[in-house]
Design an enzyme around this catalytic site. Structure first.
Site, PDB file in Angstrom:
ATOM      1  CG  ASP A 111       7.837 -15.559   5.342  1.00 53.55           C
ATOM      2  OD1 ASP A 111       9.169 -15.496   5.320  1.00 53.55           O
ATOM      3  OD2 ASP A 111       7.205 -14.982   4.917  1.00 53.55           O
ATOM      4  CD  GLU A 112      12.081 -14.379   2.189  1.00 48.72           C
ATOM      5  OE1 GLU A 112      12.926 -14.516   1.434  1.00 48.72           O
ATOM      6  OE2 GLU A 112      11.595 -13.332   2.743  1.00 48.72           O
TER       7      GLU A 112
END
Length: 404
Positions: A111-112
DNA sequence: TCTGGGGTCCTAGGACCC
DNA sequence: TCTGGGGTCCTAGGACCC
Protein backbone atom coordinates in the site's frame (compact mmCIF):
# COMPACT_ATOMS: atom_id res chain seq x y z
CA UNK A 1 19.50 19.11 -9.59
CA UNK A 2 17.21 18.47 -6.72
CA UNK A 3 15.11 15.38 -6.91
CA UNK A 4 11.33 15.58 -6.92
CA UNK A 5 9.94 12.75 -4.80
CA UNK A 6 6.41 11.69 -3.86
CA UNK A 7 5.39 9.07 -1.31
CA UNK A 8 1.90 7.64 -1.80
CA UNK A 9 0.35 5.90 1.19
CA UNK A 10 -3.13 4.34 1.03
CA UNK A 11 -5.22 5.38 4.05
CA UNK A 12 -6.18 2.34 6.15
CA UNK A 13 -5.49 0.20 3.10
CA UNK A 14 -6.87 -3.19 4.15
CA UNK A 15 -9.94 -1.65 5.73
CA UNK A 16 -10.65 0.71 2.81
CA UNK A 17 -10.26 -2.03 0.25
CA UNK A 18 -12.47 -4.38 2.25
CA UNK A 19 -15.05 -1.60 2.54
CA UNK A 20 -15.16 -1.24 -1.24
CA UNK A 21 -15.54 -4.99 -1.70
CA UNK A 22 -18.42 -5.12 0.78
CA UNK A 23 -20.18 -2.22 -0.92
CA UNK A 24 -19.80 -4.00 -4.26
CA UNK A 25 -21.49 -7.03 -2.76
CA UNK A 26 -24.45 -4.88 -1.78
CA UNK A 27 -23.61 -4.03 1.80
CA UNK A 28 -25.59 -1.06 3.06
CA UNK A 29 -22.87 0.29 5.34
CA UNK A 30 -19.45 1.62 4.48
CA UNK A 31 -17.25 0.17 7.22
CA UNK A 32 -14.95 3.18 6.86
CA UNK A 33 -17.66 5.22 8.60
CA UNK A 34 -18.09 3.01 11.69
CA UNK A 35 -15.71 1.64 14.34
CA UNK A 36 -14.33 -1.35 12.42
CA UNK A 37 -11.12 -3.28 11.99
CA UNK A 38 -9.58 -5.92 9.78
CA UNK A 39 -8.34 -8.58 12.15
CA UNK A 40 -6.87 -12.05 12.29
CA UNK A 41 -8.68 -15.09 13.62
CA UNK A 42 -8.93 -15.24 17.39
CA UNK A 43 -9.86 -18.93 17.38
CA UNK A 44 -6.56 -19.61 15.59
CA UNK A 45 -4.70 -17.45 18.09
CA UNK A 46 -3.84 -14.85 15.48
CA UNK A 47 -6.28 -12.26 16.73
CA UNK A 48 -4.56 -8.96 16.15
CA UNK A 49 -5.63 -5.71 14.51
CA UNK A 50 -4.28 -5.46 10.95
CA UNK A 51 -6.08 -2.24 9.99
CA UNK A 52 -8.56 0.12 11.62
CA UNK A 53 -11.11 2.71 10.54
CA UNK A 54 -10.72 6.34 11.64
CA UNK A 55 -13.71 5.80 13.96
CA UNK A 56 -11.94 2.83 15.55
CA UNK A 57 -8.81 4.95 15.94
CA UNK A 58 -10.83 7.46 17.95
CA UNK A 59 -11.30 4.74 20.58
CA UNK A 60 -7.53 4.44 20.89
CA UNK A 61 -7.30 1.22 18.94
CA UNK A 62 -3.88 0.68 17.37
CA UNK A 63 -2.59 -1.65 14.69
CA UNK A 64 -1.00 -4.78 16.11
CA UNK A 65 -2.92 -4.92 19.37
CA UNK A 66 -5.12 -7.89 20.17
CA UNK A 67 -8.70 -7.91 19.01
CA UNK A 68 -9.60 -8.75 22.59
CA UNK A 69 -8.06 -5.52 23.81
CA UNK A 70 -9.56 -3.53 20.91
CA UNK A 71 -13.03 -4.80 21.85
CA UNK A 72 -12.50 -3.70 25.42
CA UNK A 73 -11.85 -0.18 24.17
CA UNK A 74 -14.88 -0.30 21.89
CA UNK A 75 -17.49 -3.00 22.60
CA UNK A 76 -19.44 -2.21 19.42
CA UNK A 77 -16.36 -2.77 17.26
CA UNK A 78 -17.02 -4.61 13.99
CA UNK A 79 -14.34 -7.13 13.02
CA UNK A 80 -13.76 -8.26 9.43
CA UNK A 81 -11.33 -10.69 7.86
CA UNK A 82 -9.11 -9.70 4.97
CA UNK A 83 -8.40 -11.27 1.61
CA UNK A 84 -4.84 -10.81 0.52
CA UNK A 85 -5.43 -11.64 -3.15
CA UNK A 86 -8.05 -8.86 -3.34
CA UNK A 87 -5.64 -6.41 -1.74
CA UNK A 88 -3.06 -7.28 -4.37
CA UNK A 89 -5.59 -6.35 -7.06
CA UNK A 90 -6.20 -2.92 -5.54
CA UNK A 91 -2.47 -2.41 -5.14
CA UNK A 92 -2.00 -3.15 -8.83
CA UNK A 93 -4.76 -0.73 -9.82
CA UNK A 94 -3.02 2.01 -7.88
CA UNK A 95 0.34 1.13 -9.42
CA UNK A 96 -1.07 1.24 -12.94
CA UNK A 97 -2.56 4.66 -12.34
CA UNK A 98 0.77 5.94 -10.98
CA UNK A 99 2.58 4.61 -14.06
CA UNK A 100 0.83 7.34 -16.04
CA UNK A 101 3.02 9.85 -14.16
CA UNK A 102 6.45 8.18 -14.07
CA UNK A 103 7.98 4.79 -14.57
CA UNK A 104 10.41 5.43 -11.74
CA UNK A 105 8.19 3.87 -9.07
CA UNK A 106 9.32 1.86 -6.08
CA UNK A 107 6.67 -0.46 -4.69
CA UNK A 108 7.69 -0.22 -1.08
CA UNK A 109 4.86 -2.39 0.20
CA UNK A 110 1.38 -3.43 -0.86
CA UNK A 111 0.00 0.00 0.00
CA UNK A 112 2.95 2.37 -0.41
CA UNK A 113 4.89 3.68 -3.39
CA UNK A 114 7.72 6.14 -3.93
CA UNK A 115 7.68 8.13 -7.17
CA UNK A 116 10.68 9.93 -8.63
CA UNK A 117 9.11 12.70 -10.70
CA UNK A 118 12.38 14.56 -11.36
CA UNK A 119 12.41 14.01 -15.12
CA UNK A 120 8.66 13.83 -15.59
CA UNK A 121 7.41 17.19 -14.42
CA UNK A 122 7.95 19.28 -17.55
CA UNK A 123 6.74 22.66 -16.36
CA UNK A 124 4.26 21.37 -13.82
CA UNK A 125 4.77 21.79 -10.10
CA UNK A 126 5.33 18.70 -7.98
CA UNK A 127 2.64 19.61 -5.48
CA UNK A 128 0.06 20.10 -8.22
CA UNK A 129 0.81 16.60 -9.48
CA UNK A 130 0.36 15.30 -5.94
CA UNK A 131 -3.11 16.84 -5.67
CA UNK A 132 -4.03 15.52 -9.09
CA UNK A 133 -2.97 11.98 -8.19
CA UNK A 134 -4.84 12.13 -4.89
CA UNK A 135 -8.03 13.29 -6.64
CA UNK A 136 -7.81 10.74 -9.43
CA UNK A 137 -7.21 7.80 -7.06
CA UNK A 138 -10.27 8.81 -5.08
CA UNK A 139 -12.50 9.34 -8.13
CA UNK A 140 -11.32 6.46 -10.25
CA UNK A 141 -10.40 3.83 -7.66
CA UNK A 142 -12.67 4.76 -4.77
CA UNK A 143 -10.19 5.05 -1.91
CA UNK A 144 -8.11 7.83 -0.41
CA UNK A 145 -4.36 8.28 -0.10
CA UNK A 146 -1.97 10.57 1.71
CA UNK A 147 0.84 11.98 -0.37
CA UNK A 148 4.15 13.28 0.93
CA UNK A 149 6.09 15.76 -1.19
CA UNK A 150 9.81 16.47 -0.89
CA UNK A 151 13.32 16.09 -2.30
CA UNK A 152 14.12 12.67 -0.88
CA UNK A 153 12.35 9.46 0.12
CA UNK A 154 12.73 9.85 3.87
CA UNK A 155 11.19 13.34 3.95
CA UNK A 156 8.40 12.36 1.54
CA UNK A 157 7.59 9.37 3.72
CA UNK A 158 7.57 11.41 6.91
CA UNK A 159 5.30 13.95 5.19
CA UNK A 160 2.74 11.39 4.09
CA UNK A 161 2.42 10.37 7.73
CA UNK A 162 1.22 13.82 8.80
CA UNK A 163 -2.49 14.44 9.28
CA UNK A 164 -4.71 11.80 7.65
CA UNK A 165 -6.72 10.91 5.63
CA UNK A 166 -6.93 12.24 2.08
CA UNK A 167 -4.19 14.85 2.46
CA UNK A 168 -1.12 16.17 0.64
CA UNK A 169 1.76 17.46 2.77
CA UNK A 170 5.13 18.90 1.87
CA UNK A 171 8.23 18.47 3.98
CA UNK A 172 10.99 20.28 2.17
CA UNK A 173 14.40 20.58 3.85
CA UNK A 174 13.66 24.17 4.85
CA UNK A 175 10.53 22.96 6.66
CA UNK A 176 12.32 20.35 8.79
CA UNK A 177 12.63 22.50 11.94
CA UNK A 178 9.03 23.66 11.88
CA UNK A 179 7.31 20.47 10.74
CA UNK A 180 9.49 17.58 11.92
CA UNK A 181 11.67 18.57 14.84
CA UNK A 182 8.79 19.07 17.23
CA UNK A 183 7.61 15.46 16.77
CA UNK A 184 8.51 12.73 19.29
CA UNK A 185 11.44 10.50 18.24
CA UNK A 186 9.05 7.57 17.99
CA UNK A 187 7.58 9.20 14.86
CA UNK A 188 10.89 8.95 13.02
CA UNK A 189 11.17 6.20 10.43
CA UNK A 190 13.38 3.33 11.69
CA UNK A 191 13.04 4.27 15.35
CA UNK A 192 11.21 1.37 16.91
CA UNK A 193 10.03 0.35 20.34
CA UNK A 194 13.44 -0.85 21.54
CA UNK A 195 15.37 2.31 20.69
CA UNK A 196 12.89 4.94 21.86
CA UNK A 197 13.33 4.20 25.60
CA UNK A 198 17.12 4.24 25.20
CA UNK A 199 16.97 7.68 23.62
CA UNK A 200 14.56 8.80 26.31
CA UNK A 201 17.09 7.87 28.97
CA UNK A 202 19.58 10.09 27.14
CA UNK A 203 17.04 12.92 27.37
CA UNK A 204 16.43 12.79 23.65
CA UNK A 205 12.68 13.16 23.29
CA UNK A 206 11.97 14.90 20.01
CA UNK A 207 13.35 14.42 16.52
CA UNK A 208 14.89 17.87 16.96
CA UNK A 209 16.74 16.69 20.10
CA UNK A 210 18.08 13.77 18.09
CA UNK A 211 19.11 15.97 15.17
CA UNK A 212 21.14 18.19 17.48
CA UNK A 213 22.82 15.31 19.32
CA UNK A 214 26.47 14.65 18.52
CA UNK A 215 26.52 12.10 15.71
CA UNK A 216 29.64 10.36 17.03
CA UNK A 217 27.98 9.87 20.39
CA UNK A 218 25.08 8.13 18.66
CA UNK A 219 27.41 5.98 16.58
CA UNK A 220 29.27 4.96 19.73
CA UNK A 221 26.04 3.84 21.37
CA UNK A 222 24.06 2.44 18.42
CA UNK A 223 26.62 1.67 15.71
CA UNK A 224 25.37 2.00 12.14
CA UNK A 225 21.86 2.49 13.36
CA UNK A 226 23.03 5.54 15.31
CA UNK A 227 24.45 7.08 12.17
CA UNK A 228 21.23 6.37 10.28
CA UNK A 229 18.93 7.85 12.92
CA UNK A 230 21.00 11.03 13.11
CA UNK A 231 20.86 11.45 9.33
CA UNK A 232 17.12 10.81 9.23
CA UNK A 233 16.52 13.29 12.06
CA UNK A 234 18.35 15.84 9.91
CA UNK A 235 16.39 14.89 6.82
CA UNK A 236 19.36 13.33 5.04
CA UNK A 237 18.65 10.42 2.70
CA UNK A 238 20.42 9.89 -0.60
CA UNK A 239 18.82 6.53 -1.46
CA UNK A 240 17.38 6.18 -4.95
CA UNK A 241 13.83 5.31 -5.89
CA UNK A 242 14.37 1.70 -6.93
CA UNK A 243 11.95 0.67 -9.64
CA UNK A 244 13.53 -2.73 -10.25
CA UNK A 245 11.56 -5.73 -9.04
CA UNK A 246 14.02 -7.35 -6.67
CA UNK A 247 14.42 -11.09 -6.44
CA UNK A 248 13.79 -12.29 -2.90
CA UNK A 249 16.79 -12.99 -0.68
CA UNK A 250 14.86 -15.45 1.46
CA UNK A 251 11.48 -17.17 1.47
CA UNK A 252 9.69 -18.34 4.60
CA UNK A 253 6.39 -19.56 5.95
CA UNK A 254 5.40 -19.78 9.57
CA UNK A 255 2.24 -20.59 11.43
CA UNK A 256 0.90 -20.18 14.92
CA UNK A 257 -0.52 -23.51 16.02
CA UNK A 258 -4.14 -23.71 17.22
CA UNK A 259 -2.79 -25.13 20.48
CA UNK A 260 0.71 -25.44 21.90
CA UNK A 261 2.31 -28.78 21.09
CA UNK A 262 5.39 -30.53 22.42
CA UNK A 263 5.32 -33.86 20.55
CA UNK A 264 8.17 -33.82 18.10
CA UNK A 265 6.35 -36.05 15.60
CA UNK A 266 3.57 -33.50 15.31
CA UNK A 267 6.04 -30.67 14.92
CA UNK A 268 7.75 -32.63 12.15
CA UNK A 269 4.47 -32.80 10.28
CA UNK A 270 4.01 -29.06 10.56
CA UNK A 271 7.58 -28.57 9.35
CA UNK A 272 6.81 -30.76 6.33
CA UNK A 273 3.70 -28.79 5.43
CA UNK A 274 5.57 -25.50 5.74
CA UNK A 275 8.55 -26.85 3.79
CA UNK A 276 6.31 -27.87 0.91
CA UNK A 277 4.91 -24.38 0.69
CA UNK A 278 8.33 -22.75 0.94
CA UNK A 279 9.95 -25.04 -1.63
CA UNK A 280 7.03 -24.58 -3.98
CA UNK A 281 7.46 -20.82 -3.86
CA UNK A 282 11.21 -21.21 -4.30
CA UNK A 283 10.71 -23.23 -7.48
CA UNK A 284 8.15 -20.74 -8.75
CA UNK A 285 10.86 -18.08 -8.57
CA UNK A 286 13.29 -20.41 -10.34
CA UNK A 287 15.72 -20.09 -7.46
CA UNK A 288 17.83 -22.34 -5.26
CA UNK A 289 18.52 -22.02 -1.55
CA UNK A 290 21.84 -22.39 0.23
CA UNK A 291 20.59 -22.10 3.80
CA UNK A 292 17.69 -23.63 5.72
CA UNK A 293 16.36 -21.84 8.79
CA UNK A 294 13.85 -23.08 11.34
CA UNK A 295 12.04 -20.92 13.89
CA UNK A 296 10.22 -22.11 17.00
CA UNK A 297 8.27 -19.90 19.37
CA UNK A 298 7.62 -21.28 22.81
CA UNK A 299 4.45 -20.83 24.79
CA UNK A 300 6.38 -18.17 26.72
CA UNK A 301 6.97 -16.23 23.49
CA UNK A 302 10.65 -16.99 23.35
CA UNK A 303 11.84 -17.24 19.76
CA UNK A 304 14.51 -19.78 18.87
CA UNK A 305 16.12 -20.08 15.46
CA UNK A 306 18.58 -22.57 14.05
CA UNK A 307 20.01 -22.48 10.58
CA UNK A 308 22.40 -24.58 8.57
CA UNK A 309 24.13 -24.25 5.27
CA UNK A 310 23.47 -26.93 2.66
CA UNK A 311 26.26 -28.72 0.84
CA UNK A 312 24.85 -27.43 -2.40
CA UNK A 313 22.01 -25.12 -3.37
CA UNK A 314 18.68 -26.84 -3.79
CA UNK A 315 14.97 -26.36 -4.37
CA UNK A 316 14.05 -29.90 -3.43
CA UNK A 317 11.34 -30.28 -0.83
CA UNK A 318 12.90 -33.50 0.39
CA UNK A 319 16.36 -32.04 0.87
CA UNK A 320 15.07 -28.93 2.60
CA UNK A 321 12.78 -30.97 4.81
CA UNK A 322 15.59 -33.32 5.87
CA UNK A 323 17.67 -30.34 6.97
CA UNK A 324 14.77 -28.55 8.65
CA UNK A 325 13.82 -31.69 10.52
CA UNK A 326 17.32 -32.25 11.83
CA UNK A 327 17.47 -28.63 12.98
CA UNK A 328 14.18 -29.00 14.84
CA UNK A 329 15.40 -32.16 16.55
CA UNK A 330 18.52 -30.32 17.63
CA UNK A 331 16.40 -27.55 19.11
CA UNK A 332 14.02 -29.86 20.89
CA UNK A 333 16.48 -32.00 22.78
CA UNK A 334 14.70 -30.68 25.81
CA UNK A 335 10.93 -30.79 25.67
CA UNK A 336 9.27 -27.44 25.03
CA UNK A 337 5.73 -26.25 24.48
CA UNK A 338 5.71 -24.84 20.97
CA UNK A 339 3.34 -22.12 19.84
CA UNK A 340 4.71 -21.25 16.40
CA UNK A 341 6.72 -23.11 13.80
CA UNK A 342 8.49 -21.46 10.86
CA UNK A 343 10.61 -22.70 7.98
CA UNK A 344 12.57 -20.37 5.73
CA UNK A 345 15.26 -20.64 3.11
CA UNK A 346 18.01 -18.06 2.67
CA UNK A 347 21.06 -17.45 0.56
CA UNK A 348 18.98 -17.70 -2.60
CA UNK A 349 20.60 -17.85 -6.02
CA UNK A 350 19.07 -17.99 -9.47
CA UNK A 351 18.88 -21.50 -10.79
CA UNK A 352 20.46 -20.94 -14.19
CA UNK A 353 23.42 -19.03 -12.85
CA UNK A 354 24.54 -22.13 -11.00
CA UNK A 355 26.53 -24.88 -12.59
CA UNK A 356 23.96 -27.39 -13.77
CA UNK A 357 26.48 -30.07 -12.90
CA UNK A 358 25.18 -29.88 -9.37
CA UNK A 359 22.02 -31.48 -10.69
CA UNK A 360 23.65 -34.07 -12.82
CA UNK A 361 23.49 -36.78 -10.23
CA UNK A 362 20.60 -39.12 -10.70
CA UNK A 363 19.06 -38.71 -7.29
CA UNK A 364 18.65 -34.95 -7.55
CA UNK A 365 17.09 -35.35 -10.95
CA UNK A 366 14.51 -37.73 -9.63
CA UNK A 367 13.68 -35.41 -6.76
CA UNK A 368 13.36 -32.50 -9.12
CA UNK A 369 11.03 -34.45 -11.37
CA UNK A 370 8.83 -35.47 -8.47
CA UNK A 371 8.66 -31.87 -7.27
CA UNK A 372 7.87 -30.47 -10.68
CA UNK A 373 5.07 -33.01 -11.17
CA UNK A 374 3.59 -32.04 -7.83
CA UNK A 375 4.00 -28.35 -8.70
CA UNK A 376 2.20 -28.65 -12.01
CA UNK A 377 -0.73 -30.43 -10.37
CA UNK A 378 -0.81 -27.83 -7.65
CA UNK A 379 -0.72 -25.08 -10.21
CA UNK A 380 -3.58 -26.62 -12.13
CA UNK A 381 -5.85 -27.41 -9.23
CA UNK A 382 -4.65 -24.95 -6.64
CA UNK A 383 -2.13 -25.21 -3.88
CA UNK A 384 -2.60 -28.10 -1.46
CA UNK A 385 -4.48 -30.28 -3.93
CA UNK A 386 -1.64 -32.74 -3.64
CA UNK A 387 -0.51 -33.96 -0.28
CA UNK A 388 2.19 -36.30 0.73
CA UNK A 389 1.79 -39.10 3.19
CA UNK A 390 1.68 -37.81 6.73
CA UNK A 391 0.48 -34.40 5.77
CA UNK A 392 -3.26 -34.95 5.98
CA UNK A 393 -3.23 -34.81 9.74
CA UNK A 394 -1.42 -31.50 9.70
CA UNK A 395 -3.74 -30.05 7.14
CA UNK A 396 -6.47 -30.56 9.70
CA UNK A 397 -4.32 -29.01 12.39
CA UNK A 398 -2.70 -26.20 10.47
CA UNK A 399 -4.43 -24.47 7.65
CA UNK A 400 -1.86 -22.43 5.84
CA UNK A 401 -2.83 -18.83 5.75
CA UNK A 402 -2.68 -16.22 3.06
CA UNK A 403 0.72 -14.65 3.21
CA UNK A 404 0.98 -10.95 3.67
C1' DT B 1 -10.43 -16.65 22.67
C1' DC B 2 -3.96 -12.00 24.75
C1' DT B 3 0.14 -11.14 21.67
C1' DG B 4 0.28 -12.60 12.76
C1' DG B 5 3.17 -13.37 9.07
C1' DG B 6 6.58 -12.05 5.60
C1' DG B 7 10.59 -9.77 4.93
C1' DT B 8 15.68 -7.11 5.29
C1' DC B 9 19.69 -5.82 7.61
C1' DC B 10 23.01 -5.72 11.44
C1' DT B 11 25.87 -7.53 15.30
C1' DA B 12 28.57 -10.51 18.04
C1' DG B 13 30.99 -14.60 18.97
C1' DG B 14 33.22 -18.90 17.62
C1' DA B 15 35.78 -21.72 14.23
C1' DC B 16 39.30 -21.79 11.22
C1' DC B 17 43.20 -20.24 8.45
C1' DC B 18 47.55 -17.84 7.60
C1' DT C 1 56.11 -23.95 22.83
C1' DC C 2 51.75 -20.06 27.60
C1' DT C 3 49.31 -16.70 24.28
C1' DG C 4 49.30 -11.92 18.18
C1' DG C 5 46.48 -10.30 14.86
C1' DG C 6 43.88 -10.10 10.65
C1' DG C 7 40.52 -12.04 7.70
C1' DT C 8 36.52 -14.93 6.36
C1' DC C 9 32.74 -17.89 7.12
C1' DC C 10 29.01 -19.48 9.82
C1' DT C 11 25.35 -19.17 13.23
C1' DA C 12 21.96 -17.12 16.78
C1' DG C 13 19.58 -13.42 17.96
C1' DG C 14 17.61 -8.97 17.56
C1' DA C 15 15.77 -4.55 15.52
C1' DC C 16 13.04 -2.66 12.23
C1' DC C 17 9.56 -2.30 8.44
C1' DC C 18 4.55 -3.12 6.49
Amino acid sequence: MERQILHIDVNNAFLSWTAIELLKKGSKIDIRTIPAIIGGDETRRSGIVLAKSMKAKEFGIVTGETIYSAKQKCPSLQVFQGTYSKYKEYSNKLYNLLLEYTDKIERYSIDECFLDMTNYLMNAKLIDKAYEIKRRVKEELGFTVNIGVSNNKLLAKMASDFKKPDMVHTLYPSEIPSKMWNLPVSDLFMLGRKTVPKLDSMRIKTIGDLAKTDKLKLIKKFGKHGSLMWEYANGIDNSEVNSKVEKPKGIGNSTTLPVDISEIEKIDEVVLALTEHVAYRLRKYGMLANVVNVQLRTNEFKDLTHQSKLNSATCSTKVIYAKAKSLVHEMLKEKKQIRLVGVRVDGLVEKDELQMSLFSNENSEKLEKLDSVLDSINQKYGYNSVTRAGKMEVEKLVKLKDSQ
